[in-house]
Motif scaffolding. Structure first.
Motif, short mmCIF file in Angstrom:
data_model
loop_
_atom_site.label_atom_id
_atom_site.label_comp_id
_atom_site.label_asym_id
_atom_site.label_seq_id
_atom_site.Cartn_x
_atom_site.Cartn_y
_atom_site.Cartn_z
N THR A 119 37.08 47.30 27.50
CA THR A 119 36.98 46.22 28.46
C THR A 119 38.36 45.96 29.07
O THR A 119 39.39 46.34 28.50
CB THR A 119 36.45 44.94 27.80
OG1 THR A 119 36.18 43.95 28.79
CG2 THR A 119 37.44 44.39 26.79
N THR A 120 38.36 45.32 30.21
CA THR A 120 39.60 45.00 30.92
C THR A 120 39.82 43.50 30.91
O THR A 120 38.91 42.72 31.20
CB THR A 120 39.53 45.49 32.38
OG1 THR A 120 39.28 46.91 32.39
CG2 THR A 120 40.85 45.23 33.10
N VAL A 121 41.04 43.09 30.54
CA VAL A 121 41.40 41.67 30.51
C VAL A 121 42.64 41.46 31.35
O VAL A 121 43.36 42.41 31.69
CB VAL A 121 41.64 41.18 29.06
CG1 VAL A 121 40.37 41.30 28.22
CG2 VAL A 121 42.77 41.95 28.41
N HIS A 148 45.86 49.71 26.86
CA HIS A 148 46.35 50.58 27.93
C HIS A 148 46.75 49.68 29.11
O HIS A 148 45.88 49.29 29.91
CB HIS A 148 45.28 51.57 28.35
CG HIS A 148 44.67 52.33 27.21
ND1 HIS A 148 45.29 53.38 26.60
CD2 HIS A 148 43.48 52.16 26.57
CE1 HIS A 148 44.52 53.86 25.63
NE2 HIS A 148 43.41 53.13 25.60
N PRO A 149 48.02 49.32 29.25
CA PRO A 149 48.45 48.49 30.37
C PRO A 149 48.28 49.22 31.70
O PRO A 149 48.68 50.37 31.84
CB PRO A 149 49.93 48.20 30.07
CG PRO A 149 50.10 48.52 28.61
CD PRO A 149 49.13 49.60 28.31
N LEU A 150 47.67 48.53 32.66
CA LEU A 150 47.50 49.06 34.01
C LEU A 150 48.12 48.09 35.01
O LEU A 150 48.60 47.01 34.64
CB LEU A 150 46.02 49.28 34.31
CG LEU A 150 45.27 50.23 33.37
CD1 LEU A 150 43.81 50.29 33.76
CD2 LEU A 150 45.89 51.62 33.41
N THR A 154 44.92 44.91 31.70
CA THR A 154 45.09 45.71 30.49
C THR A 154 43.72 46.14 29.99
O THR A 154 42.82 45.31 29.84
CB THR A 154 45.82 44.91 29.39
OG1 THR A 154 47.10 44.51 29.86
CG2 THR A 154 45.98 45.75 28.14
N VAL A 155 43.58 47.43 29.75
CA VAL A 155 42.34 47.97 29.20
C VAL A 155 42.47 47.99 27.68
O VAL A 155 43.38 48.63 27.15
CB VAL A 155 42.04 49.38 29.75
CG1 VAL A 155 40.80 49.95 29.09
CG2 VAL A 155 41.86 49.32 31.25
N SER A 181 36.10 42.14 31.57
CA SER A 181 35.38 42.67 32.73
C SER A 181 35.31 44.19 32.63
O SER A 181 36.06 44.80 31.87
CB SER A 181 36.07 42.25 34.03
OG SER A 181 37.40 42.76 34.08
N ASP A 182 34.39 44.77 33.41
CA ASP A 182 34.19 46.23 33.40
C ASP A 182 34.01 46.73 31.97
O ASP A 182 34.62 47.71 31.54
CB ASP A 182 35.37 46.95 34.06
CG ASP A 182 35.53 46.57 35.52
OD1 ASP A 182 34.51 46.27 36.16
OD2 ASP A 182 36.68 46.55 36.00
N THR A 183 33.17 46.04 31.23
CA THR A 183 32.98 46.35 29.81
C THR A 183 32.02 47.52 29.65
O THR A 183 30.98 47.58 30.30
CB THR A 183 32.44 45.13 29.05
OG1 THR A 183 33.36 44.03 29.23
CG2 THR A 183 32.31 45.42 27.56
N TRP A 184 32.40 48.44 28.78
CA TRP A 184 31.58 49.61 28.45
C TRP A 184 31.47 49.68 26.94
O TRP A 184 32.46 49.47 26.22
CB TRP A 184 32.24 50.86 29.01
CG TRP A 184 31.73 52.15 28.44
CD1 TRP A 184 30.64 52.86 28.84
CD2 TRP A 184 32.30 52.88 27.35
NE1 TRP A 184 30.50 53.99 28.07
CE2 TRP A 184 31.51 54.02 27.15
CE3 TRP A 184 33.41 52.67 26.53
CZ2 TRP A 184 31.79 54.97 26.16
CZ3 TRP A 184 33.69 53.60 25.54
CH2 TRP A 184 32.89 54.73 25.37
N ILE A 185 30.28 49.97 26.43
CA ILE A 185 30.07 50.02 24.98
C ILE A 185 29.07 51.12 24.67
O ILE A 185 28.14 51.37 25.44
CB ILE A 185 29.57 48.65 24.45
CG1 ILE A 185 29.60 48.61 22.92
CG2 ILE A 185 28.19 48.32 24.98
CD1 ILE A 185 29.36 47.23 22.35
N GLU A 186 29.27 51.81 23.53
CA GLU A 186 28.33 52.82 23.06
C GLU A 186 28.46 52.92 21.54
O GLU A 186 29.46 52.49 20.96
CB GLU A 186 28.59 54.18 23.71
CG GLU A 186 29.83 54.88 23.23
CD GLU A 186 29.92 56.31 23.74
OE1 GLU A 186 29.01 56.74 24.46
OE2 GLU A 186 30.90 57.00 23.41
#
Length: 475
Positions: A119-121, A148-150, A154-155, A181-186
């Motif tokens: 996820t991105t915060v 992972h800073p962008l 930050t991801v 936001s832009d959360t992905w889960i598996e």
């Protein structure tokens, strides 16, 4: 309104306040004890009944000590709480064993599920803390975390252990409310518990031993993705667009320069790549380029049912001339069934087929060392193709079935879900070999072309076509 605080805990200038009344009482008791002791000593020493009085005093002292001991054992030595100013602990916080169970159930007790989540915060203080608090509210345990800073945030990548009855949608909903936001889960498995540095070392070791491992290592590193290797000089059409030495990262696509001059493209449409992932991929590709072409040199000697010995080994571009010589000994019908086109172009495909960059190749040699068969396991994006070519004089001896079983075994080790073979409906040998795998098969026929797909759901049994196998390492 004044606070009720005990005298012991009150302070003045940082120091406890002493009880002057208690000091006066203790001093008076001391003087009284000294006076009584002096009077008793005079009475015993100078009085007519001194010895009897001393004996009675001793008996009274012993009786008093015994009474004090009995009283102390019955009522304990703990001072009253009002004397020290201390508050008694609640019963659930007192030390010692308790017969009652914990009021809060353990989230990891019983069934649990592993999840990978990204996820991105916002890149600001407290954002990660809010995210962790939201996960704790769902009884989710954070096993590992990578950030992972962008440029625009930050991801955060998590490995989570959640209660078995908690759905992934509940986790993502809680994360969204906490600012993610832009959360992905598996779903994850036990292999994801390995930390990133250890995983990278393992993948680097596999890549160093075998050039064909690079696409598999990239897939295991990145998860579900599509990897394509485009040759610098394709058989037909123009070559791929040039890529700078440092590679290109474009959101969900990575493009890197392949060691042999082509281009390696990695695509993951559902999740953008991070700079950290791009750096790891580039490190593996650079390692592969520095080590150059290489394949394991082990080989197996097989005894066919008729008694002939053959050798099965890995092949690469060094076997190009031997493969061309085998093409010359094959009939036009055999080459046509294998390549599904003009047989004059058969030699042009060998560079691609024998390159470890595009898959793995097994070669079969007879007792004199001549190559009489080739089996290919080709990485085709998300799918995997198997292909066989057996010289006419060596067909119908079980060689094709043995090669196919070994190729499918490699696909299972690589984590492939299925393999497919493209042939002609009249190629009964290939159809029989696929059926001999004992795997679920799907058939698709279009204009005489037969595509057989085998789902790799069950382990392969031992081959029944060979009598003996001897494995050896090349010197």
């Amino acid at each position: 309104m004044t606070r009720k605080v005990s005298d012991v805990t009150r302070t003045k200038n940082g120091r406890p306040v002493h009880h002057w009344r208690r000091d006066v009482v203790e001093l008076a008791a001391l003087f009284t004890a000294v006076a009584v002791a002096d009077a008793v000593a005079n009475l015993v020493g100078h009085g007519p009944d001194g010895p009897e009085l001393l004996l009675v005093s001793a008996m009274v002292l012993v009786a008093t000590a015994g009474f004090h001991t009995w009283w102390s054992r019955r009522h304990g030595h703990a001072p009253p709480t009002g004397d020290t100013g201390a508050r008694p602990l609640p019963s659930e916080q007192q030390a010692g064993p308790s017969d009652r169970g914990s009021a809060t159930p353990d989230p990891v007790a019983g069934e649990s599920t592993l999840w990978r989540m990204r996820t991105t915060v916002k890149d600001e203080p407290g954002s990660l803390a809010a995210l962790c608090a939201a996960l704790a509210g769902q009884r989710v345990d954070i096993l590992s975390l990578q950030t992972h800073p962008l440029a625009d945030g930050t991801v955060d990548e998590f490995l989570l252990r959640a209660p078995g009855d908690l759905a992934g949608s509940d986790i993502t909903r809680a994360v969204a409310l906490a600012g993610g936001s832009d959360t992905w889960i598996e779903r994850a498995d036990a292999h994801d518990l390995v930390d990133a540095p250890t995983r990278m070392l393992g993948l680097a070791a596999r890549t160093a031993l075998d050039a064909a491992e690079l696409p598999l290592a990239l897939r295991q590193l990145l998860g579900r993705c599509t990897i394509r290797s485009l040759p610098a000089k394709p058989v037909a059409g123009s070559g791929p667009e040039a890529v700078p030495a440092e590679g290109v990262l474009e959101d969900t696509v990575m493009r890197l320069r392949a060691p042999e001059g082509g281009v390696i493209t990695v695509e993951r449409p559902y999740l953008p790549f991070t700079p950290t992932e791009f750096a790891r991929v580039r490190a593996l590709v650079e390692l592969d380029a520095r080590l150059g072409p290489r394949v394991p040199r082990s080989h197996d000697v097989l005894t066919l049912p008729e008694g002939s010995d053959i050798t099965v080994r890995r092949a690469d571009v060094d076997d190009l001339e031997a493969a061309k010589a085998m093409h010359e000994r094959c009939s036009p019908r055999t080459l046509g069934m294998r390549y599904h086109g003009p047989i004059g172009d058969a030699d042009r495909y060998l560079n691609h087929l024998l390159s470890p960059r595009f898959g793995r190749t097994l070669a079969v040699q007879n007792a004199s060392g001549r190559v009489v068969g080739l089996g290919h396991l080709l990485w085709d994006g998300d799918e995997t193709e198997v292909a066989l070519l057996i010289e006419d004089a060596w067909q119908r001896r079980g060689i094709g079935s043995e090669l196919l079983r070994r190729l499918v075994g490699m696909a299972v080790e690589a984590g492939c879900a299925s393999v497919y073979a493209v042939t002609q409906s009249s190629n009964t040998g290939m159809v029989a070999a696929m059926r001999g795998l004992g795997l679920p098969l799907d058939y698709q026929i279009e204009e005489g072309t037969l595509v057989i797909t085998a789902r790799l759901e069950t382990p392969l049994g031992a081959s029944e076509g060979t009598v003996g196998v001897t494995r050896a390492e090349a010197p």
